[in-house]
Design a protein around this motif. Structure first.
Motif, PDB file in Angstrom:
ATOM      1  N   PRO A  84       0.788  -1.235   0.000  1.00 50.18           N
ATOM      2  CA  PRO A  84       0.000   0.000   0.000  1.00 50.18           C
ATOM      3  C   PRO A  84       0.822   1.287   0.000  1.00 50.18           C
ATOM      4  O   PRO A  84       0.297   2.349  -0.277  1.00 50.18           O
ATOM      5  N   GLY A  85       2.112   1.242   0.316  1.00 47.27           N
ATOM      6  CA  GLY A  85       2.996   2.390   0.164  1.00 47.27           C
ATOM      7  C   GLY A  85       2.519   3.659   0.837  1.00 47.27           C
ATOM      8  O   GLY A  85       2.228   3.672   2.033  1.00 47.27           O
ATOM      9  N   LEU A  86       2.410   4.728   0.037  1.00 48.90           N
ATOM     10  CA  LEU A  86       1.991   6.033   0.573  1.00 48.90           C
ATOM     11  C   LEU A  86       0.610   5.989   1.209  1.00 48.90           C
ATOM     12  O   LEU A  86       0.281   6.814   2.049  1.00 48.90           O
ATOM     13  N   TYR A  87      -0.186   5.011   0.817  1.00 49.86           N
ATOM     14  CA  TYR A  87      -1.572   4.952   1.285  1.00 49.86           C
ATOM     15  C   TYR A  87      -1.765   3.921   2.397  1.00 49.86           C
ATOM     16  O   TYR A  87      -2.883   3.495   2.663  1.00 49.86           O
ATOM     17  N   SER A  88      -0.681   3.540   3.053  1.00 53.54           N
ATOM     18  CA  SER A  88      -0.733   2.477   4.058  1.00 53.54           C
ATOM     19  C   SER A  88      -1.752   2.746   5.153  1.00 53.54           C
ATOM     20  O   SER A  88      -2.508   1.850   5.552  1.00 53.54           O
ATOM     21  N   ALA A  89      -1.797   3.968   5.670  1.00 54.39           N
ATOM     22  CA  ALA A  89      -2.675   4.275   6.802  1.00 54.39           C
ATOM     23  C   ALA A  89      -4.148   4.259   6.411  1.00 54.39           C
ATOM     24  O   ALA A  89      -5.013   4.046   7.259  1.00 54.39           O
ATOM     25  N   ARG A  90      -4.431   4.475   5.134  1.00 52.20           N
ATOM     26  CA  ARG A  90      -5.828   4.526   4.674  1.00 52.20           C
ATOM     27  C   ARG A  90      -6.083   3.512   3.553  1.00 52.20           C
ATOM     28  O   ARG A  90      -6.951   3.706   2.704  1.00 52.20           O
ATOM     29  N   TYR A  91      -5.348   2.426   3.583  1.00 53.36           N
ATOM     30  CA  TYR A  91      -5.407   1.406   2.535  1.00 53.36           C
ATOM     31  C   TYR A  91      -6.826   0.864   2.348  1.00 53.36           C
ATOM     32  O   TYR A  91      -7.293   0.670   1.231  1.00 53.36           O
TER      33      TYR A  91
END
Length: 200
Positions: A84-91
């Motif tokens: 999920p990279g940059l979007y890990s917290a809101r995957y």
């Protein structure tokens, strides 16, 4: 920088704040969450970890008038081309819903064999002396491991229960805090930052 003791952390994540205070307490710095100072989150519109860390740090410094430290970090999975990279917290759609994020990650990796479940945590830290600081301190760290098929362990936060540190054979959620702080992406980045701060 050595005379400054109070730094606003551009995050409301209690786990991150605790790690910062543990790892940088001997540098004579006091960290306070932006939430405690009434600072709202800023939209993370950057396309890289560095851009997002700088966006968050500038916002917190501008609102509070204090030096600020921002952390942009994420889990990058080889078989998912770095997601999920940059979007890990809101995957999974809701920011900070660790259980939903883990469930979505495990679904995405369903049927993927262990040899292809390699992953790494990445952390970028940005420390600004003031909002318009032209020379921010940037530190980065990476922690390689593998994604398990099911969660293990009660500690840590985020994806820690499914991230296996292959060196110890334990998940990030099973490691004691001292060991985790020494080998983790955030621990490595903070060690870099501590060295940079001491050299100022």
């Amino acid at each position: 920088m050595c005379h400054v003791t109070r730094i606003v952390v551009a995050s409301g994540n209690a786990g991150k704040l605790a790690e910062f205070n543990r790892l940088l307490s001997d540098a004579g710095l006091e960290f306070v969450s932006q939430r405690e100072l009434g600072v709202d989150d800023i939209e993370e519109t950057g396309l890289t970890f560095v851009e997002n860390a700088l966006l968050k740090a500038r916002h917190a410094a501008r609102v509070t008038g204090l030096p600020s430290l921002a952390d942009d970090s994420g889990l990058c999975v080889d078989a998912l081309d770095g997601a999920p990279g940059l979007y890990s917290a809101r995957y999974a759609g809701t920011h900070g819903d660790a259980a939903a994020n883990i469930a979505k990650l495990l679904r995405a990796l369903d049927g993927v064999e262990d040899a292809r479940r390699g992953a790494y945590f990445h952390c970028t830290l940005a420390l600004l002396r003031h909002p318009d600081d032209p020379r921010p301190l940037i530190a980065e760290g990476e922690w390689r491991g593998r994604i398990l098929h099911a969660p293990r362990g009660e500690g840590g936060f985020g994806y820690d229960p499914v991230f296996l540190d292959t060196g110890t054979g334990l998940t990030a959620a099973e490691l004691d805090p001292t060991t985790k702080n020494r080998i983790s992406h955030r621990g490595l980045a903070l060690a870099q930052l501590q060295h940079a701060v001491s050299a100022l």
